[in-house]
Design an enzyme around this catalytic site. Structure first.
Site, mmCIF file in Angstrom:
data_model
loop_
_atom_site.group_PDB
_atom_site.id
_atom_site.type_symbol
_atom_site.label_atom_id
_atom_site.label_comp_id
_atom_site.label_asym_id
_atom_site.label_seq_id
_atom_site.Cartn_x
_atom_site.Cartn_y
_atom_site.Cartn_z
ATOM 1 N N ASP A 234 38.775 80.559 144.056
ATOM 2 C CA ASP A 234 39.976 80.603 143.221
ATOM 3 C C ASP A 234 40.823 81.835 143.544
ATOM 4 O O ASP A 234 40.297 82.874 143.933
ATOM 5 C CB ASP A 234 39.566 80.606 141.740
ATOM 6 C CG ASP A 234 40.714 80.199 140.823
ATOM 7 O OD1 ASP A 234 41.734 79.698 141.332
ATOM 8 O OD2 ASP A 234 40.580 80.384 139.600
ATOM 9 N N ARG B 290 47.734 83.239 143.495
ATOM 10 C CA ARG B 290 48.071 84.601 143.066
ATOM 11 C C ARG B 290 48.090 85.555 144.254
ATOM 12 O O ARG B 290 48.918 86.459 144.344
ATOM 13 C CB ARG B 290 47.060 85.077 141.997
ATOM 14 C CG ARG B 290 47.378 84.555 140.608
ATOM 15 C CD ARG B 290 46.194 84.684 139.684
ATOM 16 N NE ARG B 290 45.226 83.636 139.949
ATOM 17 C CZ ARG B 290 43.992 83.621 139.460
ATOM 18 N NH1 ARG B 290 43.572 84.615 138.713
ATOM 19 N NH2 ARG B 290 43.193 82.616 139.738
ATOM 20 N N TRP B 291 47.192 85.348 145.195
ATOM 21 C CA TRP B 291 47.142 86.199 146.400
ATOM 22 C C TRP B 291 48.456 86.098 147.159
ATOM 23 O O TRP B 291 49.018 87.108 147.583
ATOM 24 C CB TRP B 291 45.960 85.735 147.272
ATOM 25 C CG TRP B 291 45.693 86.564 148.476
ATOM 26 C CD1 TRP B 291 44.890 87.678 148.543
ATOM 27 C CD2 TRP B 291 46.204 86.354 149.804
ATOM 28 N NE1 TRP B 291 44.868 88.167 149.833
ATOM 29 C CE2 TRP B 291 45.671 87.375 150.623
ATOM 30 C CE3 TRP B 291 47.043 85.406 150.376
ATOM 31 C CZ2 TRP B 291 45.946 87.475 151.981
ATOM 32 C CZ3 TRP B 291 47.333 85.500 151.732
ATOM 33 C CH2 TRP B 291 46.786 86.526 152.522
ATOM 34 N N HIS C 6 46.673 79.258 150.420
ATOM 35 C CA HIS C 6 45.677 78.232 150.763
ATOM 36 C C HIS C 6 45.287 78.329 152.237
ATOM 37 O O HIS C 6 44.114 78.234 152.585
ATOM 38 C CB HIS C 6 46.222 76.826 150.454
ATOM 39 C CG HIS C 6 46.502 76.600 148.995
ATOM 40 N ND1 HIS C 6 45.596 76.947 148.006
ATOM 41 C CD2 HIS C 6 47.568 76.067 148.343
ATOM 42 C CE1 HIS C 6 46.110 76.633 146.825
ATOM 43 N NE2 HIS C 6 47.303 76.108 147.002
ATOM 44 N N THR D 135 39.402 67.194 140.334
ATOM 45 C CA THR D 135 40.093 66.035 139.760
ATOM 46 C C THR D 135 41.393 66.501 139.092
ATOM 47 O O THR D 135 42.446 65.868 139.231
ATOM 48 C CB THR D 135 39.189 65.367 138.695
ATOM 49 O OG1 THR D 135 37.947 65.045 139.315
ATOM 50 C CG2 THR D 135 39.816 64.115 138.134
ATOM 51 N N GLU D 136 41.309 67.628 138.402
ATOM 52 C CA GLU D 136 42.472 68.153 137.666
ATOM 53 C C GLU D 136 43.556 68.675 138.600
ATOM 54 O O GLU D 136 44.731 68.755 138.222
ATOM 55 C CB GLU D 136 42.033 69.257 136.703
ATOM 56 C CG GLU D 136 41.233 68.774 135.503
ATOM 57 C CD GLU D 136 39.790 68.399 135.806
ATOM 58 O OE1 GLU D 136 39.252 68.831 136.855
ATOM 59 O OE2 GLU D 136 39.192 67.649 135.007
ATOM 60 N N ASN D 137 43.172 69.053 139.829
ATOM 61 C CA ASN D 137 44.177 69.564 140.774
ATOM 62 C C ASN D 137 45.195 68.499 141.192
ATOM 63 O O ASN D 137 46.269 68.832 141.698
ATOM 64 C CB ASN D 137 43.518 70.166 142.025
ATOM 65 C CG ASN D 137 42.815 71.486 141.781
ATOM 66 O OD1 ASN D 137 41.839 71.820 142.455
ATOM 67 N ND2 ASN D 137 43.298 72.282 140.807
ATOM 68 N N ARG E 94 35.281 80.888 134.053
ATOM 69 C CA ARG E 94 35.046 79.538 133.566
ATOM 70 C C ARG E 94 34.502 78.656 134.684
ATOM 71 O O ARG E 94 34.542 79.031 135.861
ATOM 72 C CB ARG E 94 36.327 78.939 132.967
ATOM 73 C CG ARG E 94 37.534 78.969 133.875
ATOM 74 C CD ARG E 94 38.768 78.327 133.215
ATOM 75 N NE ARG E 94 39.936 78.491 134.052
ATOM 76 C CZ ARG E 94 40.899 79.393 133.866
ATOM 77 N NH1 ARG E 94 40.836 80.226 132.841
ATOM 78 N NH2 ARG E 94 41.930 79.466 134.684
ATOM 79 N N SER F 82 35.378 75.247 135.036
ATOM 80 C CA SER F 82 36.408 74.305 135.497
ATOM 81 C C SER F 82 35.838 72.972 136.026
ATOM 82 O O SER F 82 36.258 72.490 137.077
ATOM 83 C CB SER F 82 37.301 74.964 136.566
ATOM 84 O OG SER F 82 37.909 76.119 136.046
ATOM 85 N N GLU G 110 22.464 81.076 138.171
ATOM 86 C CA GLU G 110 22.967 82.427 137.894
ATOM 87 C C GLU G 110 24.462 82.470 138.242
ATOM 88 O O GLU G 110 24.854 82.071 139.341
ATOM 89 C CB GLU G 110 22.220 83.469 138.747
ATOM 90 C CG GLU G 110 20.743 83.572 138.438
ATOM 91 C CD GLU G 110 20.458 84.047 137.022
ATOM 92 O OE1 GLU G 110 21.268 84.837 136.479
ATOM 93 O OE2 GLU G 110 19.429 83.630 136.456
HETATM 94 C C1 IPE Z 1 39.170 75.281 140.215
HETATM 95 O O1 IPE Z 1 40.278 76.109 140.374
HETATM 96 C C2 IPE Z 1 39.168 74.216 141.236
HETATM 97 C C3 IPE Z 1 39.044 74.684 142.614
HETATM 98 C C4 IPE Z 1 38.775 75.888 143.009
HETATM 99 C C5 IPE Z 1 39.209 73.669 143.612
HETATM 100 P P1 IPE Z 1 41.578 75.945 139.450
HETATM 101 O O2 IPE Z 1 42.477 77.053 139.786
HETATM 102 O O3 IPE Z 1 42.108 74.568 139.581
HETATM 103 O O4 IPE Z 1 40.922 76.123 138.016
HETATM 104 P P2 IPE Z 1 41.572 76.306 136.565
HETATM 105 O O5 IPE Z 1 42.300 75.041 136.261
HETATM 106 O O6 IPE Z 1 42.462 77.481 136.609
HETATM 107 O O7 IPE Z 1 40.402 76.523 135.680
HETATM 108 C C1 IPE Z 2 42.233 77.875 144.462
HETATM 109 O O1 IPE Z 2 43.331 78.724 144.336
HETATM 110 C C2 IPE Z 2 42.500 76.705 145.367
HETATM 111 C C3 IPE Z 2 42.605 75.416 144.696
HETATM 112 C C4 IPE Z 2 42.417 75.197 143.423
HETATM 113 C C5 IPE Z 2 42.950 74.284 145.529
HETATM 114 P P1 IPE Z 2 44.498 78.426 143.307
HETATM 115 O O2 IPE Z 2 45.494 77.565 143.977
HETATM 116 O O3 IPE Z 2 43.938 77.879 142.048
HETATM 117 O O4 IPE Z 2 45.095 79.865 143.067
HETATM 118 P P2 IPE Z 2 45.544 80.502 141.700
HETATM 119 O O5 IPE Z 2 44.400 80.350 140.730
HETATM 120 O O6 IPE Z 2 46.767 79.772 141.260
HETATM 121 O O7 IPE Z 2 45.821 81.945 142.023
HETATM 122 MG MG MG Z 3 43.264 78.725 140.347
#
Ligand code: IPE
Ligand code: IPE
Ligand code: MG
Length: 246
Positions: A21, A25-26, A38, A67-69, A195, A197, A208
């Site tokens: 994750d 933000r990076w 990404h 799934t939520e992505n 979390r 997720s 752990e």
């Molecule tokens: C969790 O990351 C899913 C993956 C890393 C693929 P998200 O960035 O989608 O999680 P939430 O929704 O902030 O918890």
């Molecule tokens: C995790 O990074 C990659 C995926 C969920 C595909 P994010 O895209 O969730 O990055 P943040 O959490 O928005 O920084």
């Molecule tokens: Mg994220």
């Protein structure tokens, strides 16, 4: 001393799961588009896979797309799918060279056709590799997986292959996408979020958990080794008391 040298190789986790994750933000921190995060995250995946294989971790599962992505802006979803396809095709040769098997869990049928085909081809090409198994969780969520398992069990009961009172942990787990993979001993989540997720809810019943503020594109094998050293300091009691452990 480097973290790698502090690892007790006789007590390695067999399976490490990672919620990668913080890519967005990076990128934002550098004034760049999310997609840049990404792409940079792929370099972390490569380094962590090789770091795992290097020290003898047998299973690595990474949460790549939930799934939520699917609910993200369509441009980001499309860019992630294209990145997935190009990465799979670019990295298959390296996986083979390093004797790493590629596996995938999740609702694979929901991915774009090209993605399904290239993923299957990479999985077939690496099927005989034995050093480490890299499992990509794609269009995955634990609730999806548990519902699929419930459907399969219901079908077995309907077909009279299984009685309701015979349902147990073992035959339940056999319906999950992780059926040939041991439960992860260690789960790492980057980016400071605390979390789960919707990741591996059944399999992480006794895992752990390790959280770090490092954003995924900055995470490298030395960070992984630090997490393993932390894991090895913990006492896993599984409901017992300290004195009962040898
Ligand atoms: C969790 O990351 C899913 C993956 C890393 C693929 P998200 O960035 O989608 O999680 P939430 O929704 O902030 O918890
Ligand atoms: C995790 O990074 C990659 C995926 C969920 C595909 P994010 O895209 O969730 O990055 P943040 O959490 O928005 O920084
Ligand atoms: Mg994220």
């Amino acid at each position: 001393m480097r973290f790698k040298e502090q690892i007790d190789v006789t007590r390695l986790p067999e399976h490490i799961a990672i919620i990668m994750d913080g890519n967005g933000r990076w990128a934002k921190n550098q004034g760049k588009f999310r997609h840049f995060g990404h792409e940079s995250g792929v370099l972390s995946v490569k380094d962590i896979v090789e770091g795992c294989a290097d020290i003898g971790i047998k299973h690595l599962t990474v949460y790549a797309f939930s799934t939520e992505n699917w609910n993200r802006p369509i441009e980001e979803v499309n860019a992630l799918m294209e990145l997935l396809i190009s990465t799979i095709n670019q990295e298959t040769a390296t996986l083979t060279k390093n004797n790493i098997r590629l596996n995938a869990i999740g609702d694979i049928a929901s991915l774009p056709q090209k993605c399904i085909e290239d993923l299957k081809s990479a999985m077939d090409k690496t099927a005989g590799n034995t050093r480490c198994t890299l499992t990509l969780a794609l269009s995955y969520s634990a609730k999806w997986e548990l519902i699929e398992a419930a459907k399969k069990l219901a079908q077995l009961v309907k077909d009279q292959s299984l009685r309701i009172d015979e349902i147990n942990e073992e035959n339940f787990a056999a319906q999950l996408t992780t059926l040939n993979i041991p439960d992860p001993e260690l789960m790492i989540r980057t980016s400071g979020e605390h979390r789960i997720s919707n990741f591996l809810l059944w399999q992480m019943a006794y895992t752990e958990l390790y959280f770090t503020d490092t954003l995924w594109p900055d995470f490298r094998r030395e960070d992984l080794f630090e997490a393993i050293v932390d894991y090895q300091k913990r006492e896993r009691r599984f409901g017992k008391i300290s004195e009962q452990l040898n």
